[in-house]
Motif scaffolding. Structure first.
Motif, short mmCIF file in Angstrom:
data_model
loop_
_atom_site.label_atom_id
_atom_site.label_comp_id
_atom_site.label_asym_id
_atom_site.label_seq_id
_atom_site.Cartn_x
_atom_site.Cartn_y
_atom_site.Cartn_z
N HIS A 165 12.28 -9.61 2.32
CA HIS A 165 10.88 -9.46 1.92
C HIS A 165 10.26 -8.23 2.57
O HIS A 165 10.49 -7.92 3.73
CB HIS A 165 10.09 -10.71 2.29
CG HIS A 165 10.44 -11.89 1.45
ND1 HIS A 165 9.85 -13.13 1.61
CD2 HIS A 165 11.33 -12.04 0.43
CE1 HIS A 165 10.36 -13.99 0.73
NE2 HIS A 165 11.25 -13.34 0.01
N ILE A 166 9.45 -7.53 1.79
CA ILE A 166 8.81 -6.30 2.24
C ILE A 166 7.47 -6.61 2.89
O ILE A 166 6.71 -7.46 2.41
CB ILE A 166 8.62 -5.35 1.04
CG1 ILE A 166 9.98 -4.93 0.47
CG2 ILE A 166 7.79 -4.13 1.41
CD1 ILE A 166 9.90 -4.17 -0.83
N ASP A 167 7.16 -5.91 3.96
CA ASP A 167 5.87 -6.06 4.61
C ASP A 167 4.80 -5.48 3.67
O ASP A 167 4.84 -4.29 3.35
CB ASP A 167 5.87 -5.30 5.93
CG ASP A 167 4.55 -5.44 6.68
OD1 ASP A 167 3.60 -6.05 6.14
OD2 ASP A 167 4.46 -4.91 7.81
N PRO A 168 3.86 -6.31 3.20
CA PRO A 168 2.82 -5.80 2.30
C PRO A 168 2.07 -4.59 2.85
O PRO A 168 1.58 -3.75 2.10
CB PRO A 168 1.89 -7.00 2.11
CG PRO A 168 2.75 -8.19 2.40
CD PRO A 168 3.70 -7.75 3.46
N LYS A 169 1.98 -4.49 4.17
CA LYS A 169 1.26 -3.37 4.77
C LYS A 169 1.96 -2.03 4.53
O LYS A 169 1.35 -0.98 4.74
CB LYS A 169 1.10 -3.62 6.27
CG LYS A 169 0.21 -4.81 6.60
CD LYS A 169 0.08 -5.02 8.09
CE LYS A 169 -0.79 -6.22 8.41
NZ LYS A 169 -0.88 -6.46 9.87
N SER A 170 3.24 -2.09 4.11
CA SER A 170 3.97 -0.85 3.85
C SER A 170 3.71 -0.32 2.44
O SER A 170 4.18 0.76 2.10
CB SER A 170 5.47 -1.07 4.05
OG SER A 170 6.00 -1.92 3.03
N LEU A 171 2.98 -1.08 1.63
CA LEU A 171 2.73 -0.70 0.24
C LEU A 171 1.29 -0.23 0.06
O LEU A 171 0.41 -0.61 0.82
CB LEU A 171 2.99 -1.90 -0.67
CG LEU A 171 4.41 -2.47 -0.66
CD1 LEU A 171 4.47 -3.75 -1.49
CD2 LEU A 171 5.41 -1.44 -1.19
N THR A 173 -2.41 -0.34 -1.15
CA THR A 173 -3.28 -1.46 -1.47
C THR A 173 -3.90 -1.25 -2.85
O THR A 173 -3.97 -0.12 -3.35
CB THR A 173 -4.41 -1.59 -0.44
OG1 THR A 173 -5.27 -0.44 -0.57
CG2 THR A 173 -3.85 -1.69 0.97
N ASP A 192 -10.70 -3.57 -1.01
CA ASP A 192 -9.66 -4.38 -0.36
C ASP A 192 -10.27 -5.43 0.57
O ASP A 192 -9.79 -6.56 0.64
CB ASP A 192 -8.72 -3.47 0.44
CG ASP A 192 -7.84 -2.61 -0.44
OD1 ASP A 192 -7.51 -3.05 -1.56
OD2 ASP A 192 -7.49 -1.50 -0.01
#
Length: 204
Positions: A165-171, A173, A192
């Motif tokens: 699973h990817i850390d949402p913070k790396s994508l 917003t 956001d």
């Protein structure tokens, strides 16, 4: 480019022919085993077609939110969203639909092809109410093909594996993406920051 332009050329690349298990599983109705998959699924990808082109839209709700009215009929409530109604517009003009059900933790996916109509019947909509809030419409799908898909795609993707699973913070917003395409006129940090509260009030 080595473009494939005929079905014969395409089929020549995909030999041998499909094994019986890949073809005999197709039915024109929802079997008891297939019903179990639908009842376990909280997420469906809905594909439609219209004069402007194709559309594929996510539909998520409580597990089993797609109602099995009978072996040939499924009903999907249309929960609150952004009011683009791309899928609904398409169905009004071209009733063909395709559904892909996902089940968290399971490699098996389930597919349905058929034709749909949009209903605003008050009694039907009220039967789908959550927290006293009914959907504005419901999509009634007549099943033409139904079958499960093997687990290869889910296994290859590691979709349910927490380690992948990817850390949402790396994508990026949503606010950042909106700001980028509107030169800052829409979106940004405020979008956001406010979205979780806004979504909580409009979930149903």
């Amino acid at each position: 480019m080595h473009e494939i332009t005929t079905v014969d050329a395409l089929e020549a690349l995909y030999q041998p022919l499909p094994a019986p298990a890949s073809t005999v599983k197709v039915t024109d109705h929802i079997t008891p085993h297939y019903a179990a998959l639908i009842k376990a699924s909280p997420f469906v990808a809905l594909a439609t077609a219209g004069p402007e082109g194709l559309d594929c839209s996510p539909r998520g709700d409580l597990p089993g939110f797609v109602r099995i009215e009978d072996a040939r009929t499924l009903i999907l409530p249309d929960r609150r969203g952004n009011n683009r109604i791309d899928s609904l517009r398409n169905v009004i003009r071209d009733p063909r639909v395709a559904l892909l059900f996902l089940i968290p933790g399971s490699g098996t996916t389930f597919r349905v092809n058929g034709r749909a109509v949009i209903s605003a019947d008050p009694a039907l909509l009220e039967s789908f109410a959550v927290d006293g809030k009914a959907p504005r419409t419901a999509m009634i799908v007549t099943v033409e093909e139904a079958y499960f898909q093997c687990a290869r795609a889910i296994a290859r993707s590691g979709l349910w594996n927490p380690e992948t699973h990817i850390d949402p913070k790396s994508l990026p917003t949503p606010g950042a993406m909106l700001a980028a395409v509107t030169a800052g006129e829409v979106g940004g940090d405020t979008y956001d920051r406010e979205w979780p509260g806004r979504a909580a009030k409009t979930m149903w």
